[in-house]
Design a protein around this motif. Structure first.
Motif, short mmCIF file in Angstrom:
data_model
loop_
_atom_site.label_atom_id
_atom_site.label_comp_id
_atom_site.label_asym_id
_atom_site.label_seq_id
_atom_site.Cartn_x
_atom_site.Cartn_y
_atom_site.Cartn_z
N PHE A 112 0.89 -1.13 -0.07
CA PHE A 112 0.02 0.07 0.06
C PHE A 112 0.67 1.16 0.05
O PHE A 112 1.93 1.22 0.41
CB PHE A 112 -1.03 0.09 1.21
CG PHE A 112 -0.12 -0.01 2.63
CD1 PHE A 112 0.13 1.30 3.24
CD2 PHE A 112 0.27 -0.94 3.09
CE1 PHE A 112 0.59 1.28 4.39
CE2 PHE A 112 0.81 -1.11 4.33
CZ PHE A 112 1.03 0.19 4.95
N ILE A 113 0.23 2.29 -0.55
CA ILE A 113 1.14 3.61 -0.43
C ILE A 113 0.56 4.40 0.91
O ILE A 113 -0.61 4.25 1.45
CB ILE A 113 0.57 4.50 -1.58
CG1 ILE A 113 -0.81 4.78 -1.84
CG2 ILE A 113 1.35 4.08 -2.90
CD1 ILE A 113 -1.25 5.52 -2.97
N ARG A 114 1.39 5.26 1.35
CA ARG A 114 1.21 5.85 2.84
C ARG A 114 -0.01 6.59 2.92
O ARG A 114 -0.79 6.36 3.91
CB ARG A 114 2.41 6.97 2.69
CG ARG A 114 2.17 7.50 4.12
CD ARG A 114 3.77 8.45 4.88
NE ARG A 114 4.45 7.54 4.98
CZ ARG A 114 5.86 7.78 5.35
NH1 ARG A 114 6.05 9.18 5.60
NH2 ARG A 114 6.63 6.93 5.44
N HIS A 144 6.57 1.89 -2.46
CA HIS A 144 6.48 2.98 -3.59
C HIS A 144 5.55 2.36 -4.69
O HIS A 144 5.82 0.94 -4.62
CB HIS A 144 7.81 3.73 -3.74
CG HIS A 144 7.79 4.65 -4.64
ND1 HIS A 144 7.58 4.47 -6.17
CD2 HIS A 144 7.78 5.82 -4.61
CE1 HIS A 144 7.69 5.62 -6.78
NE2 HIS A 144 7.83 6.64 -5.92
N PRO A 145 5.07 3.17 -5.37
CA PRO A 145 4.23 2.31 -6.44
C PRO A 145 5.09 1.58 -7.61
O PRO A 145 4.68 0.47 -7.86
CB PRO A 145 3.46 3.84 -7.16
CG PRO A 145 3.33 4.77 -6.17
CD PRO A 145 4.41 4.42 -5.19
N GLU A 146 6.14 2.21 -7.85
CA GLU A 146 7.12 1.35 -8.73
C GLU A 146 7.52 0.09 -8.17
O GLU A 146 7.48 -0.94 -8.83
CB GLU A 146 8.38 2.02 -8.95
CG GLU A 146 8.04 3.43 -10.01
CD GLU A 146 9.61 4.11 -9.96
OE1 GLU A 146 10.70 3.49 -10.07
OE2 GLU A 146 9.25 5.16 -10.31
N ALA A 153 4.82 -8.06 -10.32
CA ALA A 153 5.04 -8.91 -11.43
C ALA A 153 6.03 -10.30 -10.96
O ALA A 153 5.81 -11.02 -11.65
CB ALA A 153 6.04 -7.97 -12.42
N ARG A 154 6.49 -10.04 -9.77
CA ARG A 154 7.46 -11.33 -9.18
C ARG A 154 7.07 -11.96 -8.33
O ARG A 154 7.30 -13.11 -7.91
CB ARG A 154 8.75 -10.86 -8.61
CG ARG A 154 9.61 -9.98 -9.38
CD ARG A 154 11.24 -9.72 -8.74
NE ARG A 154 10.76 -9.04 -7.61
CZ ARG A 154 11.01 -7.61 -7.39
NH1 ARG A 154 11.27 -7.13 -8.48
NH2 ARG A 154 10.71 -7.12 -6.32
N SER A 162 -2.50 1.12 -4.76
CA SER A 162 -1.55 2.38 -5.22
C SER A 162 -2.15 3.36 -6.18
O SER A 162 -3.33 2.97 -6.75
CB SER A 162 -0.31 1.70 -6.01
OG SER A 162 0.42 2.54 -6.58
N TYR A 163 -1.39 4.22 -6.65
CA TYR A 163 -1.86 5.22 -7.65
C TYR A 163 -1.72 4.33 -9.06
O TYR A 163 -1.12 3.48 -9.03
CB TYR A 163 -0.92 6.32 -7.73
CG TYR A 163 -0.94 7.15 -6.68
CD1 TYR A 163 -2.09 7.94 -6.33
CD2 TYR A 163 0.34 7.47 -5.84
CE1 TYR A 163 -2.09 8.67 -4.99
CE2 TYR A 163 0.31 8.44 -4.50
CZ TYR A 163 -0.82 8.91 -4.29
OH TYR A 163 -0.67 9.88 -3.05
N ALA A 164 -2.66 4.89 -9.76
CA ALA A 164 -2.51 4.08 -11.38
C ALA A 164 -1.31 4.75 -12.02
O ALA A 164 -1.79 5.53 -12.93
CB ALA A 164 -3.92 4.35 -11.94
#
Length: 318
Positions: A112-114, A144-146, A153-154, A162-164
């Motif tokens: 999650f993002i803060r 962080h979103p990245e 993916a992994r 997250s943000y889009a």
């Protein structure tokens, strides 16, 4: 002769000794810390004091120095304090893992993002026992979103909230459940808030803190349009990888910027989140998971997004 020499060098080599470090050595160290004496630690573990002394020496060899103050067998050095903290964290995690394996409970890993932390916490309170779902443990990771996109993916994350960002928007192997389409707020130092509105003259000398330009061309255009419309031409700008950096600049009185209004849910000393009616961009926040995951993970993702929206509505209508 050569064989005897080789055997002696292997026994006396600290590096080789360090490699043979075991949980028994680490338990001995913790026992000495907790009991205060090697004799008491030996009694607790059912071994001799000589064994405890040998184990402590082995641990010190492994970590490259004394773990107790010189002349003391029970008072930790700075190095020892750091090791104690790390060991307690690691051993607690090992204990939790053993319990999970013993009960065969799946672990749901949620990133999650803060800004959505409080929403995630509230949403999860009612998710531990949803009808028709297996019992599961939850691991929460603020990322962080990245980092979330890469971990998803992994398959190191099951759900990402997250943000889009482009990392999510361009992926064809993920599904999403919308949480909110959030307006932006102007983030300013408290001293730049006068008579119920931002003081543009107070913002003039400050630096402009902005999110990475690659995240959204629409956001970048909206920021530039707003600055031009309000005749603000910052002479200093800084790119911030995290929203907390923008908050920090405002809280320190050095800068201002824009963040999704969701950030205002948390208390930030010295910072005002001012609504902006003439700001075109919005921030989309969603819950993501890979396609073809277990159906119960999808149900949790959808349920979390619904519960987070309800929690946001409650926060906003208090």
């Amino acid at each position: 002769m050569n064989g005897a020499r080789q055997a002696m060098s292997t026994t006396d080599n600290p590096a080789t000794n360090a490699e043979s470090l075991s949980l028994d050595h680490l338990r001995a160290f913790i026992a000495v810390v907790e009991t205060g004496k090697q004799t008491r630690a030996a009694k607790r573990l059912g071994v001799t004091q000589t064994t405890i002394s040998r184990y402590i020496k082995r641990v010190e060899e492994h970590f490259g120095g004394g773990l107790f103050e010189t002349g003391s067998s029970d008072r930790l050095s700075a190095r020892g304090l750091l090791l104690e903290q790390s060991l307690r964290t690691a051993m607690a995690e090992l204990s939790r893992t053993r319990e999970r394996l013993a009960t065969d409970r799946p672990v749901l890993r949620i990133g999650f993002i803060r800004p959505v932390r409080s929403l995630v916490e509230k949403a999860l309170r009612g998710q531990a026992k949803v009808h028709g779902l297996p019992s599961f443990d939850v691991r929460l990771l603020e990322l962080h979103p990245e980092v979330q996109a890469a971990a998803l993916a992994r398959r190191e994350l099951d759900i990402a909230i997250s943000y889009a960002t482009p990392e999510f928007a361009t992926r064809e192997d993920i599904e999403e459940s919308l949480v909110v389409e959030e307006p932006f707020a102007l983030v300013i130092p408290a001293r730049a808030w006068n008579d119920g509105k931002p003081s543009l003259s107070a913002l003039g000398p400050l630096l402009y803190a902005h999110s990475p330009r690659r995240l959204s061309s629409r956001l970048m255009e909206a920021e530039e349009q707003w600055l031009r419309a309000n005749r603000l031409a910052p002479t200093r700008t800084v790119e911030c990888a995290l929203g907390s950096e923008i908050v920090a600049y405002a809280g320190a009185g050095y800068g201002y910027g824009f963040l999704p209004a969701l950030w205002s849910l948390a208390s930030h000393d010295g910072v005002i989140f001012a609504p902006v009616s003439d700001f075109a961009a919005t921030a989309k926040i969603a819950a993501y998971s890979l396609k073809h995951v277990k159906p119960w993970v999808v149900r949790i993702r959808e349920s979390l997004s619904t519960a987070a929206r309800a929690a946001l509505h409650q926060f906003r209508t208090k």
